[in-house]
Design an enzyme around this catalytic site. Structure first.
Site, mmCIF file in Angstrom:
data_model
loop_
_atom_site.group_PDB
_atom_site.id
_atom_site.type_symbol
_atom_site.label_atom_id
_atom_site.label_comp_id
_atom_site.label_asym_id
_atom_site.label_seq_id
_atom_site.Cartn_x
_atom_site.Cartn_y
_atom_site.Cartn_z
ATOM 1 N N HIS A 53 -26.862 1.510 -57.171
ATOM 2 C CA HIS A 53 -27.655 2.700 -57.446
ATOM 3 C C HIS A 53 -28.957 2.600 -56.652
ATOM 4 O O HIS A 53 -29.700 1.621 -56.807
ATOM 5 C CB HIS A 53 -27.947 2.753 -58.955
ATOM 6 C CG HIS A 53 -28.661 3.988 -59.406
ATOM 7 N ND1 HIS A 53 -28.847 5.086 -58.595
ATOM 8 C CD2 HIS A 53 -29.249 4.294 -60.590
ATOM 9 C CE1 HIS A 53 -29.509 6.011 -59.264
ATOM 10 N NE2 HIS A 53 -29.768 5.555 -60.473
ATOM 11 N N ASN A 70 -25.850 1.208 -44.966
ATOM 12 C CA ASN A 70 -24.682 1.352 -44.096
ATOM 13 C C ASN A 70 -24.870 0.496 -42.850
ATOM 14 O O ASN A 70 -25.960 -0.022 -42.611
ATOM 15 C CB ASN A 70 -24.522 2.812 -43.659
ATOM 16 C CG ASN A 70 -23.824 3.669 -44.710
ATOM 17 O OD1 ASN A 70 -23.173 3.160 -45.615
ATOM 18 N ND2 ASN A 70 -23.958 4.978 -44.578
ATOM 19 N N HIS A 72 -16.462 5.579 -50.166
ATOM 20 C CA HIS A 72 -16.560 4.110 -50.128
ATOM 21 C C HIS A 72 -15.564 3.457 -51.080
ATOM 22 O O HIS A 72 -15.854 2.420 -51.689
ATOM 23 C CB HIS A 72 -17.975 3.627 -50.468
ATOM 24 C CG HIS A 72 -19.028 4.058 -49.502
ATOM 25 N ND1 HIS A 72 -19.455 3.285 -48.453
ATOM 26 C CD2 HIS A 72 -19.744 5.213 -49.418
ATOM 27 C CE1 HIS A 72 -20.396 3.930 -47.769
ATOM 28 N NE2 HIS A 72 -20.584 5.110 -48.341
ATOM 29 N N TYR A 95 -25.902 8.359 -57.927
ATOM 30 C CA TYR A 95 -25.231 7.069 -58.176
ATOM 31 C C TYR A 95 -25.060 6.787 -59.658
ATOM 32 O O TYR A 95 -24.009 6.312 -60.094
ATOM 33 C CB TYR A 95 -25.975 5.934 -57.457
ATOM 34 C CG TYR A 95 -25.756 5.997 -55.958
ATOM 35 C CD1 TYR A 95 -26.362 6.997 -55.198
ATOM 36 C CD2 TYR A 95 -24.940 5.105 -55.303
ATOM 37 C CE1 TYR A 95 -26.150 7.102 -53.830
ATOM 38 C CE2 TYR A 95 -24.727 5.193 -53.932
ATOM 39 C CZ TYR A 95 -25.334 6.191 -53.207
ATOM 40 O OH TYR A 95 -25.119 6.293 -51.856
HETATM 41 FE FE1 HDD Z 1 -23.683 7.034 -50.870
HETATM 42 C C1 HDD Z 1 -21.419 5.191 -52.605
HETATM 43 C C2 HDD Z 1 -24.266 4.377 -48.774
HETATM 44 C C3 HDD Z 1 -25.697 9.015 -48.921
HETATM 45 C C4 HDD Z 1 -23.445 9.496 -53.161
HETATM 46 N N1 HDD Z 1 -22.954 5.150 -50.704
HETATM 47 C C5 HDD Z 1 -22.042 4.570 -51.521
HETATM 48 C C6 HDD Z 1 -21.804 3.219 -51.114
HETATM 49 C C7 HDD Z 1 -22.605 2.990 -50.030
HETATM 50 C C8 HDD Z 1 -23.336 4.207 -49.780
HETATM 51 C C9 HDD Z 1 -22.725 1.701 -49.240
HETATM 52 C C10 HDD Z 1 -20.818 2.257 -51.745
HETATM 53 C C11 HDD Z 1 -21.484 1.316 -52.684
HETATM 54 C C12 HDD Z 1 -20.463 0.335 -53.222
HETATM 55 O O1 HDD Z 1 -20.044 -0.533 -52.447
HETATM 56 O O2 HDD Z 1 -20.101 0.476 -54.379
HETATM 57 N N2 HDD Z 1 -24.706 6.768 -49.144
HETATM 58 C C13 HDD Z 1 -24.903 5.573 -48.498
HETATM 59 C C14 HDD Z 1 -25.900 5.749 -47.471
HETATM 60 C C15 HDD Z 1 -26.297 7.049 -47.502
HETATM 61 C C16 HDD Z 1 -25.549 7.689 -48.569
HETATM 62 C C17 HDD Z 1 -26.418 4.649 -46.568
HETATM 63 C C18 HDD Z 1 -27.318 7.764 -46.681
HETATM 64 C C19 HDD Z 1 -28.365 7.192 -46.178
HETATM 65 N N3 HDD Z 1 -24.400 8.913 -50.995
HETATM 66 C C20 HDD Z 1 -25.240 9.540 -50.104
HETATM 67 C C21 HDD Z 1 -25.621 10.837 -50.613
HETATM 68 C C22 HDD Z 1 -25.002 10.983 -51.833
HETATM 69 C C23 HDD Z 1 -24.234 9.754 -52.045
HETATM 70 C C24 HDD Z 1 -26.550 11.819 -49.915
HETATM 71 C C25 HDD Z 1 -25.025 12.105 -52.817
HETATM 72 C C26 HDD Z 1 -25.957 13.003 -52.929
HETATM 73 N N4 HDD Z 1 -22.555 7.327 -52.542
HETATM 74 C C27 HDD Z 1 -22.678 8.402 -53.356
HETATM 75 C C28 HDD Z 1 -21.881 8.257 -54.619
HETATM 76 C C29 HDD Z 1 -21.210 6.856 -54.441
HETATM 77 C C30 HDD Z 1 -21.729 6.415 -53.102
HETATM 78 C C31 HDD Z 1 -20.977 9.418 -54.882
HETATM 79 C C32 HDD Z 1 -19.709 6.783 -54.584
HETATM 80 C C33 HDD Z 1 -19.438 5.605 -55.475
HETATM 81 C C34 HDD Z 1 -20.722 5.127 -55.897
HETATM 82 O O3 HDD Z 1 -21.702 5.936 -55.400
HETATM 83 O O4 HDD Z 1 -20.937 4.171 -56.612
HETATM 84 O O5 HDD Z 1 -22.737 8.274 -55.708
#
Ligand code: HDD
Length: 700
Positions: free
Chosen positions: A336, A145, A72, A359
């Site tokens: 988060h 999402n 993202h 997060y």
């Molecule tokens: Fe995630 C970012 C949505 C599963 C780990 N995720 C992130 C963002 C969105 C989502 C919208 C961007 C937020 C922003 O604009 O800063 N993610 C989802 C959805 C998921 C999902 C809807 C499943 C239902 N994500 C998911 C899993 C993991 C992560 C299973 C890890 C185990 N996601 C992350 C992250 C991020 C992230 C690595 C990257 C940057 C951040 O968090 O701030 O922690």
């Protein structure tokens, strides 16, 4: 002071000094009188270490970039507010869902997933839809999402999935695209991805606008009422303007014509006062009905069809302010899933449980330490009184003790009681062996992929087949193509066969079980998401040239603009053209700076002079693209003749003045007078439908 005022004053407190109020200074506030030459020993001598202004300026520049989000990375954000329609006390004690007169400030960030920060907007991808509610009880983040399902069931697979999705490791290709071997290798071996993959191959993955897409919380969460009773809840955002998409060919061209297509669209709409709006809806399931479904509510690869559990509208969100600084706000915002407020709680969805770890962990790295909640965009409006101390980038100047219990600090901060809104986790009985195993309720990976397929309109299915053919056609490993098609046969044999034929692999065997899978959920089709039927913010290109009938054009233009459309006159060059009445008509943009893909509709006005205002190739390409992409096309007066250059066999075209004809979104009227109301009404109707898919193909 309302929460909105408080959020604003927080931002104001951090606002950099007004540059108009005084001279340039260093970061220490020392006035700078010269910033074009470094301090040197003589005019031609070496630069001096003591030039503190030079060193500060370069050091700050060297450190301007922070690590982008691991997924993202590319996004765009805006501020706004949320207000509930009525009290939701029956299900949740969350304070921001109680009083329709209370507006809660929000910040929303939309994003793509695969590409880096500088990648294009209109790639085929999931879009993030993350909302931070600055509630009176603390921040609540709904990190969702634009698809209601995810690719994997357990968060421990997230690194595998993302490594497969990201560019290939040896050459970092492709940027922002899923059409490559490693993703499809993973997909073909991990059938739980199939349902989300169906969404990814559909037009949902190429939204026309962030303002025109749905959002979903994806997981099943819990509402908790004042008595501690839990209710399962799934969150849905529904855009007021309807959900609309691009077509793949158009999306690809947009990547070059305007890589900022979605970002610009959001920004511009808000600048124009066209504030995007979504309705928040919830699907509620009583705790005792947890096992009433043929799948597990904890499985994030499943939806609850709206026809079974209706979506109940509970409030609306409006985005009405652009950030002042992209980095400070949109880049530094930290979401988060574990940012909860009393009245909302988790379920044991193993994907959600993993996110609750990820997060916070990622923000520590990305934002350089534990104090990121002090960054203005992340600050709650609720006061913060904690014993957390120190660390990188600590801004707060704490005094007194920093431990509980204490007597020397008067016992402060005291623990909150229930009456002060203390968060209490839902009491849930948990027992079982320590084990690494999926629940049996998670094993059906095909029924809902099939549900999605059978819910699509014909044109949506065609687009899905085309998308699979495109993506798998880019996969070099033939066995990966074959394996994926074999998986599709469990969804629907016709789908698998159509894809197989397109990519040159054998049509797989029929799966008898797939024949049984015929259920559909009409709510999943974009056909059911047309919105309020308005044409607000739709972009209309008018192809003007010398001799344009300005009076007639203006009549149409005023009417369309009154309905909220954005009309731009395009000509071969910028400046003015001479209209039929001898007056000068202002051109908004020169054709070489734009393209049909950047507009929602095209209008060819009348005019006695030359019908084709541009060198033929550019003019025809514009019209052809609009036609191929299903866009409404209007032609008036002599413009109808110009349209015939497209060779539109199979379409009805107007021949009698004053009797407009609308056929498959092509609206024609040979009238020459300024009364074009009937024509405009028909054109607006064609625009409200967004696209017209069943058009006969162009003859040449
Ligand atoms: Fe995630 C970012 C949505 C599963 C780990 N995720 C992130 C963002 C969105 C989502 C919208 C961007 C937020 C922003 O604009 O800063 N993610 C989802 C959805 C998921 C999902 C809807 C499943 C239902 N994500 C998911 C899993 C993991 C992560 C299973 C890890 C185990 N996601 C992350 C992250 C991020 C992230 C690595 C990257 C940057 C951040 O968090 O701030 O922690």
């Amino acid at each position: 002071m309302t929460s909105q005022d408080r959020k604003q004053s927080q931002r104001d407190a951090y606002r950099a000094a007004d540059p108009a109020d005084g001279p340039l200074t260093t970061d220490q506030g020392v006035a700078v009188g010269h910033t074009d030459d470094s301090l040197t020993a003589g005019e031609r001598g070496p630069t001096l270490l003591e030039d503190f202004h030079f060193r500060e300026k370069i050091t700050r520049f060297d450190h301007e970039r922070i690590p982008e989000r691991v997924v993202h990375a590319r996004g765009a954000g805006a501020y706004g507010f949320f207000e509930p329609y009525a009290s939701c006390a029956e299900f949740t004690r969350a304070a921001f869902l109680q009083d329709p007169s209370v507006r809660t400030p929000v910040f929303v960030r939309f994003s793509t997933v695969q590409g880096p920060r500088g990648s294009a907007d209109t790639v085929r991808d999931v879009r993030g839809f993350a909302t931070k509610f600055y509630t009176a009880e603390g921040n609540y983040d709904l990190v969702g999402n634009n698809f209601p399902v995810f690719f994997i069931q357990d968060g421990i697979k997230f690194p595998d999935f993302v490594h497969a999705l990201k560019p290939e490791p040896h050459n970092e290709i492709p940027t922002g695209a899923s059409a490559h071997d490693t993703l499809w290798d993973f997909v073909s071996l991990q059938p739980e991805t199939l349902h989300a993959i169906m969404w990814l191959m559909s037009d949902r993955a190429i939204p026309r606008s962030y303002r025109m897409m749905q959002g979903f919380g994806v997981h099943t969460f819990r509402f908790v009422d004042a008595t501690g009773r839990g209710t399962f809840v799934k969150f849905h955002w529904k855009p007021k303007l309807g959900a609309h998409s691009l077509v793949w060919d158009e999306a690809q061209e947009c990547q070059g014509r305007d890589p900022d297509f979605n970002r610009r669209d959001l920004w511009q709409a808000i600048e124009n006062g066209e504030f995007p709006e979504w309705e928040l809806g919830v699907q509620l399931v009583a705790e005792e009905d947890e096992f009433a479904f043929p799948y597990d509510l904890l499985d994030a690869t499943k939806i609850i069809p709206e026809e079974q559990v209706p979506v109940r509208p509970i409030g609306r969100m409006v985005l009405d302010r652009n950030p002042d600084n992209f980095f400070a706000e949109t880049e530094q915002v930290a979401f988060h899933t574990a940012n909860l407020v009393p009245g909302i709680d988790f379920t044991n969805d193993p994907l959600l449980q993993a996110r609750n770890f990820s997060y916070l962990d990622t923000q520590l790295m990305r934002l350089g330490g534990p104090n990121f909640a002090q960054i203005p965009v992340n600050q709650p409006v609720a006061p913060v009184r904690s014993n957390q101390r120190d660390g990188f980038h600590q801004h707060a100047i704490h005094t007194g003790t920093s431990y509980t219990p204490n007597s020397l600090g008067g016992g402060c901060p005291a623990l909150a009681g229930a009456e002060q809104g203390a968060f209490t986790h839902l009491t849930e009985r948990v027992e079982g062996a320590k084990i690494r195993r999926r629940s049996p309720g998670f094993t059906d990976h095909h029924s809902q992929a099939a549900l999605f397929w059978h819910s699509m309109a014909d044109w949506e299915r065609r687009h899905i087949v085309d998308a699979f053919r495109f993506e798998l056609g880019k996969v070099a490993a033939r066995q990966v193509r074959r394996r994926t098609v074999a998986e599709l046969a469990h969804v629907d044999h016709a789908l698998a066969a159509a894809v197989a034929e397109g990519i040159g692999v054998p049509v797989p065997e029929r799966d008898p079980a797939a024949v049984e899978r015929k259920a559909s959920s009409p709510a999943l089709s974009l056909e059911s998401l047309r919105g309020d039927g308005s044409i607000r913010t739709r972009q209309v290109a008018v192809l003007v040239g010398e001799g344009v009938d300005a009076a007639q054009l203006d009549a149409v233009r005023v009417e369309l603009e009154e309905q909220g459309a954005v009309v731009e006159a395009l000509a071969a060059t910028d400046g003015k053209v001479t209209a039929a009445d001898g007056n000068q008509y202002t051109v908004d943009r020169a054709l070489p700076t734009v393209a049909s893909v950047l507009y929602d509709a095209v209008l060819i006005p009348g005019g006695p002079a030359r019908p084709a205002p541009w060198p033929d190739a550019a003019y025809l390409r514009f019209l052809r693209d609009a036609y191929r992409h299903g866009k409404p096309i209007g032609a008036l007066g002599s413009g109808v003749g110009a349209l015939s250059r497209l060779d539109l066999r199979g379409l009805r075209i107007a021949s009698e003045p004053g009797r407009p004809v609308s056929d498959h979104g092509v609206v024609t009227d040979t009238s020459t007078g300024p009364d074009a109301r009937e024509f405009t009404r028909a054109l607006a109707g064609a625009m409200a439908a967004h696209r017209h898919w069943s058009r006969p193909p162009l003859q040449r």
